[in-house]
Design an enzyme around this catalytic site. Structure first.
Site, short mmCIF file in Angstrom:
data_model
loop_
_atom_site.label_atom_id
_atom_site.label_comp_id
_atom_site.label_asym_id
_atom_site.label_seq_id
_atom_site.Cartn_x
_atom_site.Cartn_y
_atom_site.Cartn_z
N HIS A 1 15.24 0.38 -23.42
CA HIS A 1 16.14 0.07 -22.30
C HIS A 1 17.61 0.26 -22.68
O HIS A 1 18.46 -0.56 -22.35
CB HIS A 1 15.90 -1.36 -21.79
CG HIS A 1 14.49 -1.62 -21.39
ND1 HIS A 1 13.90 -0.98 -20.33
CD2 HIS A 1 13.55 -2.45 -21.90
CE1 HIS A 1 12.64 -1.40 -20.20
NE2 HIS A 1 12.41 -2.28 -21.16
N SER B 1 9.65 -5.05 -17.04
CA SER B 1 9.57 -3.77 -17.76
C SER B 1 8.28 -3.03 -17.40
O SER B 1 8.06 -2.72 -16.23
CB SER B 1 9.72 -4.01 -19.27
OG SER B 1 9.85 -2.79 -19.95
#
Length: 315
Positions: free
Chosen positions: A207, A100
């Site tokens: 996300h 990430s």
């Protein structure tokens, strides 16, 4: 790990960089004590965003560090400080990947993005993500196969938006979505024999499509980054493929906001490149543990003990 064993032989090392959730009060303390290069990283990053990141990481409360707009620059700075400690000892990776927001740390490691630009970008990324008004959360599920998780996700989608947000390992996935859909998924997963289902302490459905509100502004931020082609392979979160062009770096950084993190697929790609060993670069052992669960044959190390550096140098 408390103590590191030396590898039996020198393998091909990938360096992995942790993402949000690895933040903690006192992060980076050991590397700050042992490395002048690490201290310079904290100073440069602090200047770049006008915040005392050394003080925040060493003394900040859990609440302060958990705030997305603080956690992201703190994690990247800590990781790059650890990176600098490795580099001042003449070390370099065969390949890199970051989980990430850790993808920014990986790009710094590969020489693709300067530190100051990375920290400014992730500070803005955190602010934008925190500003999303769509309600949502995240749920970790352990002990179910990917295909079963996807089936349950489709069934829970009748109750609202829900998507697999992070593919951490073959037995650990994170779902993002609206609360009703997540609660339904949790009930279904427990009934299906999941080992554990845990709602995460996060403010938003990261996300996932619920983050779409900030995409246009974030795309503008990413477009302004002065990127260079990486000096070693970088495996990207959204494709689990190595960088071929600057365009694919920008696309991955943009798409990350609403697309899943394909971490276990990234680990498999690293292995396909010949990687045998991974070092987690940061004050964390999370992503190296996930890598080991994905490919048990991998040898993993962390930097939680400063002796890690000496162990690596002597292999």
């Amino acid at each position: 790990m408390a103590h590191m064993k030396q590898p039996e032989h020198r393998g091909l090392f990938a360096w992995l960089f942790p993402g949000q959730g690895s933040q903690k009060t006192g992060m980076g303390r050991k590397v700050l004590e042992h490395s002048a290069a690490a201290r310079r990283v904290f100073d440069e990053a602090s200047d770049a965003i006008g915040m005392d990141l050394t003080r925040m990481c060493q003394e900040g409360s859990s609440e302060t560090l958990t705030a997305t707009e603080n956690a992201q620059p703190a994690i990247v700075t800590c990781s790059v400080a650890c990176l600098a400690a490795l580099q001042e000892r003449g070390m370099a990776p065969a390949a890199v990947a970051g989980h990430s927001v850790g993808e920014f740390s990986a790009l710094v490691a590969a020489g693709s993005l300067p530190l100051a630009a990375a920290v400014r970008a992730v500070r803005k990324r955190g602010q934008l993500m925190a500003s999303v008004t769509a309600p949502g959360s995240m749920l970790a599920v352990m002990g179910l196969e990917e295909a079963r998780v996807q089936e349950l996700c489709q069934e829970a989608a009748r109750h609202g938006i829900i998507a697999v947000a992070i593919y951490n390992s073959p037995q650990q996935f994170v779902l993002s979505g609206g609360l009703s859909a997540l609660e339904r998924f949790k009930d279904l997963a427990v009934a299906a024999g999941a080992r554990e289902c845990v709602m995460l302490a996060v403010s938003h459905a990261f996300h996932s499509p619920l983050m779409a509100q900030v995409m246009d502004e974030w795309r503008t931020v990413v477009a302004s980054l002065q990127l260079r082609m990486p000096q070693c392979p970088v495996v990207l979160n959204t494709t689990a493929m190595t960088v071929k062009t600057l365009v694919c770096i920008r696309r991955s950084l943009v798409d990350q906001i609403t697309s899943p993190v394909l971490w276990m697929q990234c680990v498999r790609t690293l292995v396909s490149l010949g990687i045998t060993d991974v070092l987690e670069v940061g004050d964390s052992k999370v992503v190296s543990s996930l890598a080991k669960r994905t490919v048990p044959s991998l040898r993993t190390m962390t930097m939680l003990d400063p002796a890690a550096l000496e162990s690596l140098l002597s292999t």
